[in-house]
Write an enzyme that holds these catalytic residues in place. Sequence first.
Site, PDB file in Angstrom:
ATOM      1  N   LYS A  96      13.408   6.426  -2.923  1.00 15.06           N
ATOM      2  CA  LYS A  96      12.744   5.564  -1.936  1.00 15.06           C
ATOM      3  C   LYS A  96      13.457   5.577  -0.593  1.00 15.06           C
ATOM      4  CE  LYS A  96       9.789   2.882  -4.778  1.00 15.06           C
ATOM      5  NZ  LYS A  96       9.479   1.630  -5.454  1.00 15.06           N
TER       6      LYS A  96
ATOM      7  N   ARG B 168      12.002   3.459 -13.345  1.00 13.01           N
ATOM      8  CA  ARG B 168      10.939   4.402 -12.979  1.00 13.01           C
ATOM      9  C   ARG B 168      11.562   5.448 -12.054  1.00 13.01           C
ATOM     10  NH1 ARG B 168       7.475   5.157  -8.766  1.00 13.01           N
ATOM     11  NH2 ARG B 168       5.358   5.831  -9.222  1.00 13.01           N
TER      12      ARG B 168
HETATM   13  C1  YH5 Z   1       7.701   0.774  -8.205  1.00 10.68           C
HETATM   14  O1  YH5 Z   1       8.762   0.579  -7.610  1.00 10.68           O
HETATM   15  N1  YH5 Z   1       6.698   2.634  -6.773  1.00 10.68           N
HETATM   16  S1  YH5 Z   1       4.945   4.495  -5.815  1.00 10.68           S
HETATM   17  C2  YH5 Z   1       8.318   6.169  -1.208  1.00 10.68           C
HETATM   18  C3  YH5 Z   1       9.269   7.160  -1.371  1.00 10.68           C
HETATM   19  C4  YH5 Z   1       9.619   7.603  -2.619  1.00 10.68           C
HETATM   20  C5  YH5 Z   1       8.978   7.074  -3.725  1.00 10.68           C
HETATM   21  C6  YH5 Z   1       9.703   7.218   0.946  1.00 10.68           C
HETATM   22  N2  YH5 Z   1       4.805   2.804  -7.923  1.00 10.68           N
HETATM   23  C7  YH5 Z   1       6.732   1.736  -7.795  1.00 10.68           C
HETATM   24  O2  YH5 Z   1       7.673   5.831  -5.896  1.00 10.68           O
HETATM   25  N3  YH5 Z   1       5.284   1.106  -9.596  1.00 10.68           N
HETATM   26  C8  YH5 Z   1       5.527   3.254  -6.878  1.00 10.68           C
HETATM   27  O3  YH5 Z   1       9.917   7.734  -0.320  1.00 10.68           O
HETATM   28  C9  YH5 Z   1       5.559   1.853  -8.510  1.00 10.68           C
HETATM   29  N4  YH5 Z   1       7.360   0.030  -9.300  1.00 10.68           N
HETATM   30  C10 YH5 Z   1       6.196   0.202  -9.971  1.00 10.68           C
HETATM   31  N5  YH5 Z   1       5.967  -0.566 -11.030  1.00 10.68           N
HETATM   32  C11 YH5 Z   1       6.203   4.575  -4.532  1.00 10.68           C
HETATM   33  C12 YH5 Z   1       7.308   5.530  -4.767  1.00 10.68           C
HETATM   34  C13 YH5 Z   1       7.995   6.087  -3.566  1.00 10.68           C
HETATM   35  C14 YH5 Z   1       7.672   5.652  -2.301  1.00 10.68           C
END
Ligand code: YH5
Length: 277
Positions: free
Chosen positions: A219, A254
């Site tokens: 993230k 996750r």
């Molecule tokens: C979560 O925390 N996150 S999608 C931005 C990024 C990298 C990864 C800027 N779905 C979660 O993984 N579901 C997502 O770089 C989720 N908890 C749950 N339960 C976002 C993501 C991501 C966003």
Amino acid sequence: MFRCGKYTFDLHRPLIMGVVNVTPDSFSDGGQFFSATAAIEHALQLVEEGADILDIGGESSRPGAAPVSLAEELQRILPVIEGLNQIRVPLSIDTYKPEVMRAALDAGASMVNDIWALRQPGALEAVAERDCGLCLMHMQRDPQQMQQAPHYADVVREVHEFLRMRVQVLRDHGVAAERLVIDPGFGFGKTLEHNLALLRQLELFSDLGVPVLAGLSRKSMIAQLTGRERAEQRLAGSLSATLTAVARGAKIVRVHDVAATRDALAVWQAIEVKSER
Ligand code: YH5
């Protein structure tokens, strides 16, 4: 204890939820077929690496990402769920649309992971009388606007209160506590300081009596702390954050990088004893 569909986890060790994105393949005219094939291959790889749960998403939840139509989301995820019908781990579906929840559960999914915590009209009704696991995540505002000046008087108290209320609503709809997981929603309407406060005080969330899930992998908070621009360069930072979450009570993580996370957790688990092996 966590139950989702026919699966039961006693949570004596933290679980790894591997992220499977089903995104259209922009390189070929094969379209849906090739993106489903690629997602199925990726899913099998993550199970080989040690994923305990697979989280399948057909719409990007990244800040500012464009919404996907219902028909498009169904076309993306259903062939993947169907193609994974023999897999030995539960499939979680990352969606907030009740129609997608129903179709995914009918196709064999065992869990619903909803960034809206079942606040969209019809979502509660779509899942209450099934036996699927449910992840209730906190998000301030919506994915389009959430990173535009997020504000809280007390982020930890407010996120905790939100999740407490959502657990209560689900319990009032007859959903067993064993089916529920809560998630503070790192990066969903939060600044770096908000994310750090939530991670620092993650232990407080365990008092809600349901397992805590933490999604920190790759993230932007990891980018902010390490200066790593590209997502694939954020592994070391992600492992550090993920391990911290587990040390502070998270029972499910996750992640994108399952093999590396598995190793990090194996070392942590051995130090903590908790008599595995
Ligand atoms: C979560 O925390 N996150 S999608 C931005 C990024 C990298 C990864 C800027 N779905 C979660 O993984 N579901 C997502 O770089 C989720 N908890 C749950 N339960 C976002 C993501 C991501 C966003």
